[in-house]
Design a protein around this motif. Structure first.
Motif, short mmCIF file in Angstrom:
data_model
loop_
_atom_site.label_atom_id
_atom_site.label_comp_id
_atom_site.label_asym_id
_atom_site.label_seq_id
_atom_site.Cartn_x
_atom_site.Cartn_y
_atom_site.Cartn_z
N ASN A 57 36.31 45.67 49.65
CA ASN A 57 36.54 46.31 48.36
C ASN A 57 37.60 45.50 47.64
O ASN A 57 38.44 44.85 48.27
N GLN A 58 37.56 45.52 46.31
CA GLN A 58 38.54 44.71 45.59
C GLN A 58 38.90 45.31 44.25
O GLN A 58 38.12 46.03 43.64
N TYR A 59 40.12 44.97 43.83
CA TYR A 59 40.63 45.36 42.52
C TYR A 59 40.88 44.09 41.73
O TYR A 59 41.46 43.13 42.23
N GLU A 60 40.42 44.09 40.49
CA GLU A 60 40.67 42.98 39.57
C GLU A 60 41.27 43.57 38.31
O GLU A 60 40.68 44.48 37.71
N GLY A 61 42.43 43.07 37.90
CA GLY A 61 43.02 43.58 36.68
C GLY A 61 44.51 43.35 36.61
O GLY A 61 45.04 42.42 37.20
N GLY A 62 45.17 44.24 35.87
CA GLY A 62 46.58 44.10 35.60
C GLY A 62 47.47 44.59 36.73
O GLY A 62 47.11 45.51 37.48
N TRP A 63 48.64 43.94 36.84
CA TRP A 63 49.65 44.27 37.85
C TRP A 63 51.02 44.27 37.18
O TRP A 63 51.27 43.50 36.25
N LYS A 64 51.90 45.11 37.70
CA LYS A 64 53.30 45.12 37.25
C LYS A 64 54.15 45.56 38.42
O LYS A 64 53.88 46.60 39.03
N ASP A 65 55.16 44.79 38.75
CA ASP A 65 56.08 45.11 39.85
C ASP A 65 55.34 45.39 41.17
O ASP A 65 55.72 46.29 41.92
N GLY A 70 47.73 48.84 34.09
CA GLY A 70 46.97 48.38 32.93
C GLY A 70 45.48 48.43 33.22
O GLY A 70 45.03 49.03 34.19
N PRO A 71 44.69 47.79 32.36
CA PRO A 71 43.23 47.80 32.55
C PRO A 71 42.83 47.09 33.84
O PRO A 71 43.41 46.06 34.19
N GLY A 72 41.84 47.65 34.54
CA GLY A 72 41.37 47.02 35.76
C GLY A 72 40.07 47.61 36.25
O GLY A 72 39.61 48.65 35.76
N LYS A 73 39.49 46.94 37.23
CA LYS A 73 38.24 47.37 37.85
C LYS A 73 38.44 47.41 39.35
O LYS A 73 38.93 46.45 39.93
N PHE A 74 38.05 48.53 39.96
CA PHE A 74 38.09 48.64 41.41
C PHE A 74 36.65 48.70 41.89
O PHE A 74 35.93 49.64 41.57
N PHE A 75 36.25 47.71 42.66
CA PHE A 75 34.90 47.62 43.18
C PHE A 75 34.88 48.22 44.59
O PHE A 75 35.46 47.66 45.51
N TYR A 76 34.22 49.37 44.73
CA TYR A 76 34.00 49.98 46.05
C TYR A 76 32.69 49.40 46.57
O TYR A 76 31.64 50.05 46.50
N LEU A 77 32.74 48.18 47.03
CA LEU A 77 31.52 47.49 47.45
C LEU A 77 30.88 48.15 48.66
O LEU A 77 29.66 48.10 48.82
N ASP A 78 31.68 48.80 49.50
CA ASP A 78 31.12 49.49 50.66
C ASP A 78 30.31 50.72 50.24
O ASP A 78 29.36 51.10 50.90
N LYS A 79 30.66 51.33 49.13
CA LYS A 79 29.98 52.54 48.64
C LYS A 79 28.99 52.24 47.52
O LYS A 79 28.20 53.10 47.15
N GLY A 80 29.08 51.06 46.93
CA GLY A 80 28.20 50.72 45.81
C GLY A 80 28.63 51.37 44.51
O GLY A 80 27.80 51.78 43.71
N GLN A 81 29.95 51.47 44.30
CA GLN A 81 30.47 52.09 43.09
C GLN A 81 31.55 51.22 42.46
O GLN A 81 32.18 50.40 43.13
N LEU A 97 33.60 56.08 36.63
CA LEU A 97 33.07 55.71 37.93
C LEU A 97 31.56 55.66 37.81
O LEU A 97 30.95 56.63 37.37
N ILE A 98 30.98 54.51 38.18
CA ILE A 98 29.52 54.36 38.09
C ILE A 98 28.99 53.79 39.39
O ILE A 98 29.73 53.18 40.17
N ASP A 99 27.70 54.04 39.64
CA ASP A 99 27.04 53.38 40.76
C ASP A 99 26.87 51.91 40.38
O ASP A 99 26.51 51.59 39.25
N PHE A 100 27.13 51.04 41.34
CA PHE A 100 27.12 49.60 41.10
C PHE A 100 26.63 48.93 42.37
O PHE A 100 27.36 48.82 43.33
N GLY A 101 25.37 48.53 42.39
CA GLY A 101 24.84 47.91 43.60
C GLY A 101 24.71 48.88 44.75
O GLY A 101 24.81 48.50 45.91
N ARG A 102 24.49 50.15 44.44
CA ARG A 102 24.43 51.20 45.46
C ARG A 102 23.34 50.95 46.49
O ARG A 102 23.50 51.24 47.67
#
Length: 137
Positions: A57-65, A70-81, A97-102
């Motif tokens: 699973n991975q997160y792509e987006g903004g980070w602070k401290d 900020g804006p970002g996307k969390f890919f639950y690749l194990d769940k397909g969401q 939250l959407i199905d993504f490659g489910r």
């Protein structure tokens, strides 16, 4: 400058440094198998970056401290969401939250997320505009 450091427990950092701290672009390999790649400031992830977890699973987006911010996307690749939204200090505040490659996911959720659509979006907009116009009279 640019360099690599190995930490106790098998962690390592490759990237840019400033004043003895990770700053600029870099990649950190954590003991648990996670990998962060992106911008750093004063030793912490800050700016844009990607965190890949041991379960892929991975997160792509903004980070602070060092926290998702900020804006970002969390890919639950194990769940397909996919959760796409806004984070504040590691907490998702709003998003979708959407199905993504489910269908290809190794452990999809039991029930798919239904796609919600308006039957007549133009009609809903016209009705809202009419209500607004009436309220102005």
């Amino acid at each position: 400058g640019y360099g690599a450091t190995f930490y106790p427990g098998g962690e390592r950092y490759e990237g840019e440094w400033s004043g003895g701290l990770r700053s600029g672009w870099g990649r950190m390999y954590y003991q648990d198998g996670s990998i962060y790649e992106g911008q750093w400031l004063a030793g912490r992830p800050s700016g844009q970056g990607m965190l890949r977890l041991p379960n892929e699973n991975q997160y792509e987006g903004g980070w602070k401290d060092g926290k998702k911010h900020g804006p970002g996307k969390f890919f639950y690749l194990d769940k397909g969401q996919l959760f796409e939204g806004i984070w504040a200090a590691d907490i998702p505040k709003r998003g979708v939250l959407i199905d993504f490659g489910r269908d290809e996911a190794p452990a999809p959720t039991q029930y798919p997320i239904p796609k919600i659509e308006l039957v007549d979006p133009d009609g809903v907009l016209a009705e809202a505009q009419a209500m607004f116009d009436d309220s102005q009279n």
